[in-house]
Scaffold this active site. Structure first.
Site, PDB file in Angstrom:
ATOM      1  N   GLU A 230     -16.480  -0.131 -21.467  1.00  0.00           N
ATOM      2  CA  GLU A 230     -15.700   0.523 -20.260  1.00  0.00           C
ATOM      3  C   GLU A 230     -17.039   0.984 -18.942  1.00  0.00           C
ATOM      4  O   GLU A 230     -16.684   0.520 -18.499  1.00  0.00           O
ATOM      5  CB  GLU A 230     -15.409   1.713 -21.371  1.00  0.00           C
ATOM      6  CG  GLU A 230     -14.326   2.186 -19.248  1.00  0.00           C
ATOM      7  CD  GLU A 230     -13.531   3.375 -20.139  1.00  0.00           C
ATOM      8  OE1 GLU A 230     -12.728   4.105 -19.373  1.00  0.00           O
ATOM      9  OE2 GLU A 230     -13.822   3.868 -21.861  1.00  0.00           O
TER      10      GLU A 230
ATOM     11  N   ARG B 246     -17.549   2.293 -38.945  1.00  0.00           N
ATOM     12  CA  ARG B 246     -16.787   2.563 -40.290  1.00  0.00           C
ATOM     13  C   ARG B 246     -15.894   1.155 -40.239  1.00  0.00           C
ATOM     14  O   ARG B 246     -15.467   1.255 -41.873  1.00  0.00           O
ATOM     15  CB  ARG B 246     -15.597   3.217 -39.198  1.00  0.00           C
ATOM     16  CG  ARG B 246     -15.782   4.911 -39.186  1.00  0.00           C
ATOM     17  CD  ARG B 246     -14.904   5.457 -38.156  1.00  0.00           C
ATOM     18  NE  ARG B 246     -14.226   5.030 -37.467  1.00  0.00           N
ATOM     19  CZ  ARG B 246     -14.583   4.680 -35.679  1.00  0.00           C
ATOM     20  NH1 ARG B 246     -15.411   6.416 -35.309  1.00  0.00           N
ATOM     21  NH2 ARG B 246     -13.714   4.757 -34.625  1.00  0.00           N
TER      22      ARG B 246
END
Length: 178
Positions: free
Chosen positions: A103, A66
């Site tokens: 993560e 993006r």
């Protein structure tokens, strides 16, 4: 009579919050309403580039995927080149690569070895600053090419995730902060 230019507050009002996407507990910030409104999209680019005039930036580096939307438009506005930082394996020529922590695991981003000349003045752009890992990796790639980061600009920053900590010492600016 012309309307006043949209502000960062107008951008924030247009960003949709999508609960539990892509998984439970995530509050996804949907930027598509900003992109779909020509005035808001133009305002986002104007605000991201406000500190620079054409000729002050040699290249706008955009982060996959993006970030490409905003970085490419910013490059056109600033009359600068556009340089993509992509996920590993997506660029066809020789690359420098940089790993970063996710993560649960690791990822790698890459830049072409000849994407920036030494000393090039760079605006690094992405749509979202969350934990800062991707942006920090992209910044390391820019520095590997001996280019100078004048600013790292984001449409959105999730400040509660402390992503700026990974960008310490670099000039960071976000238009909308949650």
């Amino acid at each position: 009579m012309s309307q006043p230019a949209p502000t960062a507050a107008d951008l924030q009002a247009a960003i949709r919050n999508i609960p539990d996407f892509p998984k439970p507990g995530i509050q996804f910030k949907d930027i598509t309403p900003v992109l779909a409104d020509a005035r808001l999209f133009a305002a986002a680019i104007d605000l991201l580039t406000a500190r620079f005039s054409p000729g002050r930036i040699d290249a706008v580096v955009g982060i996959d995927a993006r970030g490409f939307i905003f970085a490419a438009a910013a490059a056109v506005k600033l009359q600068a080149g556009f340089v993509p930082v992509r996920k590993k394996g997506k660029l066809p020529y020789r690359t420098h690569e940089q790993d970063y922590a996710l993560e649960y695991g690791q990822a790698t981003v890459a830049i072409h070895v000849d994407a920036l000349r030494p000393g090039a003045r760079v605006l690094l752009v992405d749509d979202l600053l969350a934990t800062g890992g991707t942006a920090a990796a992209a910044a390391q790639l820019v520095r590997k090419l001996d280019a100078q980061i004048l600013e790292i600009g984001f449409l959105i920053e999730l400040s509660f995730l402390n992503g700026r900590e990974k960008l310490a010492g670099l000039p960071v600016r976000s238009l909308v902060t949650y």
